[in-house]
Design an enzyme around this catalytic site. Structure first.
Site, PDB file in Angstrom:
ATOM      1  NE  ARG A  81     -60.523  18.199 -14.804  1.00 55.68           N
ATOM      2  CZ  ARG A  81     -59.502  18.959 -14.318  1.00 55.68           C
ATOM      3  NH1 ARG A  81     -59.222  18.629 -13.029  1.00 55.68           N
ATOM      4  NH2 ARG A  81     -58.945  20.026 -14.986  1.00 55.68           N
ATOM      5  NE  ARG A  87     -57.101  17.022 -17.123  1.00 52.87           N
ATOM      6  CZ  ARG A  87     -56.501  18.098 -16.939  1.00 52.87           C
ATOM      7  NH1 ARG A  87     -55.828  18.088 -15.831  1.00 52.87           N
ATOM      8  NH2 ARG A  87     -56.766  19.210 -17.500  1.00 52.87           N
ATOM      9  CG  ASN A  94     -64.668   9.310 -19.320  1.00 50.97           C
ATOM     10  OD1 ASN A  94     -65.486   9.211 -19.429  1.00 50.97           O
ATOM     11  ND2 ASN A  94     -63.700  10.602 -19.164  1.00 50.97           N
ATOM     12  NE  ARG A 150     -57.060  25.956 -21.495  1.00 53.76           N
ATOM     13  CZ  ARG A 150     -57.324  24.751 -21.122  1.00 53.76           C
ATOM     14  NH1 ARG A 150     -56.658  23.744 -20.532  1.00 53.76           N
ATOM     15  NH2 ARG A 150     -58.623  24.357 -21.312  1.00 53.76           N
ATOM     16  CG  HIS A 174     -54.214  17.257 -20.792  1.00 58.64           C
ATOM     17  ND1 HIS A 174     -53.977  18.569 -20.963  1.00 58.64           N
ATOM     18  CD2 HIS A 174     -55.593  17.054 -20.914  1.00 58.64           C
ATOM     19  CE1 HIS A 174     -55.226  19.358 -21.252  1.00 58.64           C
ATOM     20  NE2 HIS A 174     -56.192  18.389 -21.099  1.00 58.64           N
TER      21      HIS A 174
END
Ligand code: NAD
Length: 311
Positions: A81, A87, A94, A150, A174
């Site tokens: 990205r 995304r 992809n 994270r 995600h």
């Protein structure tokens, strides 16, 4: 030694090889379309082994023959990205890359377990499952370990407590709609909500949701790779050492959490054979609403995939 092949020897793939080599439980093959690059990175890493005192074979290749007999195939091939790019923009390019990586890898490693990282992650895992025809236990997406790490890192920064005492669970797709479960997250057993004032916790949740974008904006080119790569090394180790490790991963849903025929980030048990079990948390109304919102967003990308490739 086990054997792990990593398709895509870019930043994430090569860094995964690095973390895996340090853990010394598998030989590693790096595959990429760029001539010489996977060979060069593999040789460089191999030459580091005497210094760190680990024994692992590491080779690079431009075709799939070298991946023969892999226990695990990690797919990180694709386009990363870029700033300002969603995304979903990545979907078409992809899908072609991941579809080929999955089917070619399976030809050489019919017993392999697939860990998918390429974005949009949930949908690329879905594509891998459909293209390979494998049972869901053997196709798992990496996202939740990273998103949870994270959040754990941000909680550690705020509280000064060791990351080892901090347990956070980020579920869902995600993407920006991911679901950090503050009610289930804790510091050494004390719920986060009791440990941190509401506004601090909210800031951490927001930063976690935007964690990928924060790094993309700082790097200017490319996206995060140290933490994502460490996450896939942890998954591979849990599977090959049959650890029965419970971590959030993207899994194919067959009725769990009321979801069907889609990949979604949920807590799973990883061990021999791949994903052994999906664990179902009891969600309250607010959490269910966030879950449904995130699921709708993932479903949308799954539907978009069906318009660009034949499954
Ligand atoms: N799920 C996650 O948490 C997560 C985290 C990090 C990166 N990613 C995703 O992983 C992918 C790779 O990210 P990166 O930072 O390593 O990017 P990168 O550009 O550094 O590496 C991608 C590599 O894939 C290679 N490649 C392209 N087409 C290929 C093909 N057909 N066969 C084999 N290799 C091919 C490229 O040559 C390149 O080396 C991106 O889609 C990124 O968004 C996901």
């Amino acid at each position: 030694m086990h054997k792990i092949s990593i398709i895509g020897a870019g930043m994430t793939g090569a860094t995964a090889a690095h973390w895996l080599a340090e853990r010394e439980f598998a030989d590693i093959v790096l595959v990429d379309v760029v001539e010489g690059m996977p060979q060069g990175k593999a040789l460089d890493l191999l030459e580091a082994m005497p210094i760190i005192g680990k024994d692992a074979e590491i080779v690079g290749a431009n075709d799939y023959a070298a991946t023969e007999g892999s226990d695990i195939v990690i797919i990180t091939a694709g386009i990363a990205r870029k700033p300002g790019m969603s995304r979903d923009d990545l979907l078409k390019t992809n899908a072609g890359i991941v579809g080929t990586a999955a089917t070619e890898s399976l030809k050489h490693s019919p017993d392999a377990i697939f860990i998918v990282l390429t974005n949009p992650l949930d949908t690329m895992a879905y594509l891998t499952l459909k293209k390979t025809g494998l049972p869901r236990e053997r196709v798992i997406g990496q996202a939740g370990i990273l998103d949870s790490a994270r959040m754990r890192a941000f909680v550690a920064l705020e509280t000064g407590v060791s990351v080892e005492n901090i347990n956070c669970y980020v579920l869902g797709g995600h993407g920006d709609e991911m679901v950090p479960l503050t009610r289930h997250s804790n510091i050494a057993g004390v719920p986060l909500k009791e440990y941190l004032p509401a506004e601090k916790l909210e800031a951490i949740v927001n930063r976690t949701r935007k964690g990928g974008g924060e790094i993309v904006n700082l790097l200017k080119t490319g996206s995060a790779y140290y933490a994502p790569a460490a996450a896939c090394a942890q998954m591979a180790e849990a599977i090959l050492k049959d650890k029965n490790l419970i971590v959030p991963c993207a899994a194919y849903m067959q009725g769990e959490y009321g979801l069907n025929d889609m990949y979604f980030g949920v807590p799973v048990t990883l061990g021999r054979g791949g994903m052994k079990k999906i664990i179902e948390y009891k969600l309250d109304d607010d959490e269910t609403a966030m879950f449904n919102k995130s699921a709708a967003s993932v479903k949308e990308t799954h539907e978009a995939l069906k318009n660009v490739v034949e499954l």
